[in-house]
Design an enzyme around this catalytic site. Structure first.
Site, PDB file in Angstrom:
ATOM      1  N   ASP A 188       0.834  -1.210   0.000  1.00  0.00           N
ATOM      2  CA  ASP A 188       0.000   0.000   0.000  1.00  0.00           C
ATOM      3  C   ASP A 188       0.869   1.261   0.000  1.00  0.00           C
ATOM      4  O   ASP A 188       0.594   2.234  -0.712  1.00  0.00           O
ATOM      5  CB  ASP A 188      -0.911  -0.032   1.245  1.00  0.00           C
ATOM      6  N   ARG A 233     -10.412  10.963 -11.702  1.00  0.00           N
ATOM      7  CA  ARG A 233      -9.834  10.932 -10.358  1.00  0.00           C
ATOM      8  C   ARG A 233      -9.310   9.552  -9.978  1.00  0.00           C
ATOM      9  O   ARG A 233      -8.730   9.368  -8.913  1.00  0.00           O
ATOM     10  CB  ARG A 233     -10.911  11.343  -9.338  1.00  0.00           C
ATOM     11  N   LYS A 234      -9.538   8.569 -10.845  1.00  0.00           N
ATOM     12  CA  LYS A 234      -9.163   7.193 -10.500  1.00  0.00           C
ATOM     13  C   LYS A 234      -7.771   6.849 -11.027  1.00  0.00           C
ATOM     14  O   LYS A 234      -7.481   7.061 -12.201  1.00  0.00           O
ATOM     15  CB  LYS A 234     -10.163   6.204 -11.101  1.00  0.00           C
TER      16      LYS A 234
HETATM   17  C1  LIG Z   1       5.890   9.289  -2.261  1.00  0.00           C
HETATM   18  C2  LIG Z   1       6.746   9.466  -1.135  1.00  0.00           C
HETATM   19  C3  LIG Z   1       7.061   8.214  -0.393  1.00  0.00           C
HETATM   20  C4  LIG Z   1       5.963   7.702   0.318  1.00  0.00           C
HETATM   21  C5  LIG Z   1       5.606   8.636   1.455  1.00  0.00           C
HETATM   22  C6  LIG Z   1       4.168   8.682   1.732  1.00  0.00           C
HETATM   23  C7  LIG Z   1       3.532   7.387   1.497  1.00  0.00           C
HETATM   24  C8  LIG Z   1       2.155   7.481   1.932  1.00  0.00           C
HETATM   25  C9  LIG Z   1       1.402   6.387   1.285  1.00  0.00           C
HETATM   26  C10 LIG Z   1       0.195   6.217   2.053  1.00  0.00           C
HETATM   27  C11 LIG Z   1      -0.519   5.019   1.526  1.00  0.00           C
HETATM   28  C12 LIG Z   1      -1.540   4.616   2.502  1.00  0.00           C
HETATM   29  C13 LIG Z   1      -2.885   4.945   1.932  1.00  0.00           C
HETATM   30  C14 LIG Z   1      -3.940   4.522   2.881  1.00  0.00           C
HETATM   31  O1  LIG Z   1      -3.783   3.675   3.680  1.00  0.00           O
HETATM   32  S1  LIG Z   1      -5.420   5.356   2.728  1.00  0.00           S
HETATM   33  C15 LIG Z   1      -6.387   4.641   4.042  1.00  0.00           C
HETATM   34  C16 LIG Z   1      -7.328   3.582   3.558  1.00  0.00           C
HETATM   35  N1  LIG Z   1      -8.324   4.153   2.722  1.00  0.00           N
HETATM   36  C17 LIG Z   1      -9.417   4.756   3.205  1.00  0.00           C
HETATM   37  O2  LIG Z   1      -9.631   4.851   4.384  1.00  0.00           O
HETATM   38  C18 LIG Z   1     -10.353   5.301   2.178  1.00  0.00           C
HETATM   39  C19 LIG Z   1     -11.789   5.285   2.638  1.00  0.00           C
HETATM   40  N2  LIG Z   1     -12.646   5.648   1.533  1.00  0.00           N
HETATM   41  C20 LIG Z   1     -12.921   6.940   1.252  1.00  0.00           C
HETATM   42  O3  LIG Z   1     -12.541   7.832   1.987  1.00  0.00           O
HETATM   43  C21 LIG Z   1     -13.698   7.217  -0.015  1.00  0.00           C
HETATM   44  O4  LIG Z   1     -14.440   6.098  -0.395  1.00  0.00           O
HETATM   45  C22 LIG Z   1     -12.763   7.654  -1.186  1.00  0.00           C
HETATM   46  C23 LIG Z   1     -12.022   8.924  -0.800  1.00  0.00           C
HETATM   47  C24 LIG Z   1     -11.777   6.544  -1.566  1.00  0.00           C
HETATM   48  C25 LIG Z   1     -13.631   7.922  -2.420  1.00  0.00           C
HETATM   49  O5  LIG Z   1     -14.637   8.793  -2.043  1.00  0.00           O
HETATM   50  P1  LIG Z   1     -15.083  10.050  -2.924  1.00  0.00           P
HETATM   51  O6  LIG Z   1     -16.349  10.568  -2.362  1.00  0.00           O
HETATM   52  O7  LIG Z   1     -13.949  10.990  -3.046  1.00  0.00           O
HETATM   53  O8  LIG Z   1     -15.311   9.407  -4.346  1.00  0.00           O
HETATM   54  P2  LIG Z   1     -16.628   8.677  -4.893  1.00  0.00           P
HETATM   55  O9  LIG Z   1     -17.237   7.781  -3.877  1.00  0.00           O
HETATM   56  O10 LIG Z   1     -17.459   9.711  -5.551  1.00  0.00           O
HETATM   57  O11 LIG Z   1     -15.970   7.739  -6.003  1.00  0.00           O
HETATM   58  C26 LIG Z   1     -15.290   8.316  -7.115  1.00  0.00           C
HETATM   59  C27 LIG Z   1     -15.195   7.230  -8.165  1.00  0.00           C
HETATM   60  O12 LIG Z   1     -14.401   6.136  -7.657  1.00  0.00           O
HETATM   61  C28 LIG Z   1     -15.182   4.951  -7.624  1.00  0.00           C
HETATM   62  N3  LIG Z   1     -14.842   4.187  -6.401  1.00  0.00           N
HETATM   63  C29 LIG Z   1     -14.728   4.673  -5.159  1.00  0.00           C
HETATM   64  N4  LIG Z   1     -14.376   3.703  -4.319  1.00  0.00           N
HETATM   65  C30 LIG Z   1     -14.284   2.587  -5.054  1.00  0.00           C
HETATM   66  C31 LIG Z   1     -13.953   1.259  -4.756  1.00  0.00           C
HETATM   67  N5  LIG Z   1     -13.649   0.865  -3.519  1.00  0.00           N
HETATM   68  N6  LIG Z   1     -13.924   0.364  -5.750  1.00  0.00           N
HETATM   69  C32 LIG Z   1     -14.201   0.719  -7.033  1.00  0.00           C
HETATM   70  N7  LIG Z   1     -14.519   1.984  -7.376  1.00  0.00           N
HETATM   71  C33 LIG Z   1     -14.568   2.900  -6.397  1.00  0.00           C
HETATM   72  C34 LIG Z   1     -16.624   5.396  -7.595  1.00  0.00           C
HETATM   73  O13 LIG Z   1     -17.491   4.392  -8.117  1.00  0.00           O
HETATM   74  C35 LIG Z   1     -16.571   6.610  -8.490  1.00  0.00           C
HETATM   75  O14 LIG Z   1     -16.489   6.184  -9.830  1.00  0.00           O
HETATM   76  P3  LIG Z   1     -17.386   6.910 -10.954  1.00  0.00           P
HETATM   77  O15 LIG Z   1     -18.812   6.699 -10.528  1.00  0.00           O
HETATM   78  O16 LIG Z   1     -16.976   8.336 -10.942  1.00  0.00           O
HETATM   79  O17 LIG Z   1     -17.026   6.197 -12.232  1.00  0.00           O
END
Ligand SMILES: CCCCCCCCCCCCCC(=O)SCCNC(=O)CCNC(=O)[C@H](O)C(C)(C)COP(=O)(O)OP(=O)(O)OC[C@H]1O[C@@H](n2cnc3c(N)ncnc32)[C@H](O)[C@@H]1OP(=O)(O)O
Length: 273
Positions: A188, A233-234
């Site tokens: 992840d 956004r996906k």
């Molecule tokens: C880079 C540097 C190094 C690394 C450092 C940092 C690393 C850090 C890395 C950290 C990594 C750790 C990361 C972690 O651990 S993140 C923590 C775990 N994740 C969560 O807790 C997320 C919980 N869920 C939500 O908050 C909302 O559901 C989100 C924000 C995801 C979407 O809610 P939002 O209200 O914004 O959007 P929408 O509901 O209008 O949906 C929009 C579109 O998406 C489609 N959709 C949505 N869900 C699903 C699904 N499950 N399967 C298939 N499709 C899905 C949906 O049908 C729609 O499609 P369409 O109808 O438009 O076609």
């Protein structure tokens, strides 16, 4: 108690810990200082507790100073817990950074530091509280080698992020093997890092993992992730976790990340849903 010789590891003049140690290749002087001070603290301050004075230094203020120093420590640099395999793989990727194809991603305990240095453009955190108080889960163990030892490298043109991962003993699931949750965490984080660089502020909406072969604790695996497609956004990504020689497939995953509104803090974002 203090050695007059100083530490040849880090040249910290008053270090009593490693007066004769040789500096390890690729170890930054600053990291060594923190290691030495860590050991010093465990040995002395830990035994005495807060509020005691050691040669005029309060252990409490020393601990505060150390905690601040830790915040600026890059944990993605080699440390003494890294196996030869991890070091070799790290050196190989470092070599590939020379022509700019790959970039080493530094890693700090606190997201605040990461956003200052490498996520500034892509991950806009608007809330000060959010920036300062977000402690990254895979960096949750202060002792080297016991948990998630990892270093990431990004290939921006291929939209690919790899992570060299050496799971430590605290990540044990079945005897001798990494817990599947720890594998999910590192997948992840790697996929998430890749998605952040491509799309900015994202959250995992779906993560699907097939576990193919258990990962032995202390072994080194390569987590190799890439962005497959972006649709509005996906962000769709995929990932494979393989042994260093590439012969063993440990896990493969697909993920969907959703881009959030980068102008809002996470709290604002969630309350508006
Ligand atoms: C880079 C540097 C190094 C690394 C450092 C940092 C690393 C850090 C890395 C950290 C990594 C750790 C990361 C972690 O651990 S993140 C923590 C775990 N994740 C969560 O807790 C997320 C919980 N869920 C939500 O908050 C909302 O559901 C989100 C924000 C995801 C979407 O809610 P939002 O209200 O914004 O959007 P929408 O509901 O209008 O949906 C929009 C579109 O998406 C489609 N959709 C949505 N869900 C699903 C699904 N499950 N399967 C298939 N499709 C899905 C949906 O049908 C729609 O499609 P369409 O109808 O438009 O076609």
């Amino acid at each position: 108690m203090f050695s007059k010789r100083g530490c040849s590891h880090c040249t910290f003049q008053n270090c009593p810990v490693r007066p004769y140690a040789k500096r390890k290749p690729n170890t930054k002087q600053a990291d060594c200082i923190y290691d030495c001070l860590d050991l010093w603290l465990v040995k002395w301050a830990g035994l005495l507790g807060d509020g005691h004075q050691l040669h005029g230094i309060s252990t409490f203020s020393f601990q505060t100073w150390l905690s601040q120093a830790r915040q600026s420590k890059d944990y993605a640099l080699p440390n003494s817990s890294w196996s030869q395999g991890m070091m070799d793989l790290y050196s190989r990727f470092l070599e590939m950074c020379k022509d700019g194809t790959w970039k080493r991603i530094p890693s700090y305990t606190w997201l605040y530091r990461s956003t200052q240095l490498n996520l500034k453009k892509s991950l806009k955190l608007t809330s000060e509280k959010e920036r300062k108080e977000t402690r990254l889960f895979p960096r949750n163990m202060d002792t080297e080698g016991v948990g998630f030892e990892y270093a990431m490298f990004l290939n921006p043109s291929e939209k690919r992020m790899v992570c060299l991962f050496q799971p430590g003993p605290y990540l044990e699931g079945h005897p001798g093997f990494a817990h599947g949750g720890s594998t999910a965490t590192i997948i992840d984080s790697t996929i998430g890092g890749c998605a952040i660089f491509v799309a900015g502020r994202v959250m995992t909406a779906n993560l699907s993992i097939n576990y193919r072969n258990p990962i032995p604790l202390g072994s080194v695996v390569l987590v190799d992730s890439k962005v497959d497609q972006v649709e509005g956004r996906k962000v769709f990504l995929s990932c494979q976790v393989r042994s260093i020689d590439g012969q063993t497939l440990h896990a493969e995953a697909t993920a969907l990340f959703i881009r959030l509104d980068s102008t809002k803090s996470l709290q604002q974002q969630m309350s508006s849903q």
